[in-house]
Write an enzyme that holds these catalytic residues in place. Structure first.
Site, short mmCIF file in Angstrom:
data_model
loop_
_atom_site.label_atom_id
_atom_site.label_comp_id
_atom_site.label_asym_id
_atom_site.label_seq_id
_atom_site.Cartn_x
_atom_site.Cartn_y
_atom_site.Cartn_z
N ASP A 78 39.29 39.03 36.63
CA ASP A 78 38.96 38.31 37.87
C ASP A 78 37.47 38.41 38.21
O ASP A 78 36.98 37.68 39.08
CB ASP A 78 39.79 38.85 39.04
CG ASP A 78 41.27 38.50 38.88
OD1 ASP A 78 41.58 37.57 38.12
OD2 ASP A 78 42.10 39.18 39.51
N SER A 81 49.24 40.53 30.65
CA SER A 81 49.30 39.94 31.99
C SER A 81 50.19 40.77 32.90
O SER A 81 51.37 40.96 32.62
CB SER A 81 49.85 38.51 31.90
OG SER A 81 50.36 38.11 33.16
#
Ligand code: S3P
Length: 439
Positions: free
Chosen positions: A326, A178
């Site tokens: 995404d 992340s």
């Protein structure tokens, strides 16, 4: 598509998107969201002025602008640039109000790291989606560095209150790839004593590391490990923001699935930690050409030429996931048009985005007549399905809203998209741009 020459607000109120006969033309999609957030924060803690050209003027990035203003940073918006008068890291002031991050996960997580390094008291709050998203992934390592962080549910959920300062470098092995976690720790590390090292299972987007170098900070990297020395000073600089590949992805997908389409997308950021969508399009057999590759302030960019394509199904799993996380909502739509069955695995992180994107994508695709199977960490999607149209909802998630609008380009009947204004989180002119390219 839709009704021509309407502005996005009217389209939003109308909420009805219709089939198009093809997408044609040249477009530069707005600036990169991740890079804009970072430029605003680093500009604020740098010494001297930072100019951010082609910044993303969307709701998420304006949340970061407002938070930095509330911390005392002067930021002027002129033309397509931000002029930031940096205060130096220690110059940020304790705000007399709650910092509102709106819908922005990047704002709350990166700012938590930044503020953990400072001896001031801050409270970070946001909308209902932010209050559902996991924060212990940043608050746990920041506590280990010495910051005092309190939140709901034992510190797991926002609002978060932070009493920072006196922090020490850390050697942190992150269980997840992340960029928000990595960046939060690095930002705190910048103002901590000693060395801060973060290792991730796979390399996540590395905009923070690249940009820090532009601000004069020494950053060492080996594989998926990044290391910085604390107490380094940032010097104001100029940042040119490339067009956002995550926004371009919706236009690429629209052109690929809509018959009679041919588009050129200008100056798209092609940072290798973000280009998983291009790898997948290539594996699916899409007609995408990369032209004029060049570098714009530490970031590679190029122009993309795309046209209608026959797609084949793919299996998506493993280390490509952080490079396209995404883009999975729009990839799910692409899969519905491909020959064969597409499987997506190792993407349980999707459940912690603006919505639980595994369930939200499946639910909204079903609302427009598509069959989708969900798994704990992904989806199984049969190809060559026709899109019936019907009533759908962005569920307040910008990427779900844009995915549905792209679906409408080839839908048998119109799609009514509720809460379409969510697209303003990352791409306020999306509907107008899609409309302007429609035949
Ligand atoms: C982002 C990192 C990613 C991405 C998000 C933006 C960033 O989140 O999904 O849209 O700017 O650092 P994670 O760090 O949670 O993977």
């Amino acid at each position: 598509m839709t009704i021509r020459n309407q502005d996005p607000i009217q389209l939003e109120q109308h909420g009805l998107s219709k089939r198009t006969n093809g997408l044609k033309g040249t477009l530069k999609v707005p600036g990169d969201k991740s890079i804009t957030h970072r430029a605003i924060m680093l500009g604020g803690i740098a010494e001297g002025q930072t100019i951010v050209r082609n910044y993303l003027k969307s709701a998420d990035c304006m949340s970061t602008v407002q938070c930095m203003r509330d911390l005392g940073v002067q930021i002027e918006e002129r033309d397509d640039s931000l002029y930031i008068e940096g205060l130096g890291y220690s110059g940020l002031k304790e705000p007399d109000k709650v910092l509102d991050v709106g819908n922005s996960g990047t704002t709350i997580r990166l700012l938590s790291g930044l503020l953990a390094g400072l001896p001031i008291y801050t409270v970070l709050s946001g909308d209902s989606s932010i209050h559902r998203r996991p924060m212990s992934r940043v608050s746990d390592p920041l506590r280990r560095m010495g910051a005092k962080i309190i939140g709901r549910d034992g510190g797991r959920l926002a609002p978060l209150s932070i009493n920072g300062g006196g922090t020490e470098g850390i050697l942190y092995e992150s269980p997840i790839a992340s960029a928000q976690v990595k960046s939060a720790i690095l930002l705190c590390g910048l103002h901590s004593s000693g060395t801060t090292t973060v290792t991730e299972p796979y390399l996540s987007r590395d905009h923070t590391e690249r940009m820090l170098k532009g601000f004069g900070v020494e950053v060492r990297r080996e594989g998926s490990t990044v290391e910085i020395q604390g107490r380094q000073t940032l010097k104001g600089t100029k940042v040119d923001v490339p067009a956002d590949i995550s926004s371009a992805a919706f236009m690429l997908a629209a052109a690929v699935i809509t018959p009679n389409s041919h588009l050129t997308l200008m100056e798209v950021g092609l940072n290798p930690t973000r280009t998983g969508i291009l790898d997948i399009l290539e594996r699916m057999g899409a007609n995408v050409t990369i032209k004029n590759e060049r570098v714009l302030t530490e970031e590679p960019i190029a122009d993309l030429v795309v046209s209608t394509s026959n797609l084949k199904a793919v299996d998506i799993e493993g280390d490509i996931i952080p490079r396209l996380i995404d883009e999975l909502p729009i990839i799910a739509l692409l899969a519905t048009q491909a020959e064969g069955t597409t499987t997506i695995k190792d993407a349980s992180e999707l459940r912690y985005k603006e919505t639980d994107r595994i369930e939200a994508v499946a639910q909204q695709l079903r609302n427009i007549g598509i069959r989708v199977e969900t798994t704990p960490d992904g989806m199984i999607i049969e190809g060559k399905q026709s899109i019936a149209g019907g009533d759908a909802d962005s569920m307040g998630d910008h990427r779900i809203g844009m995915m549905l609008a792209v679906a409408s380009c080839i839908s048998d009947a119109p799609i009514k998209i509720n809460n379409l204004s969510a697209v303003g989180i990352s791409y306020p002119s999306f509907l107008a741009d899609l409309d302007s390219l429609s035949e």
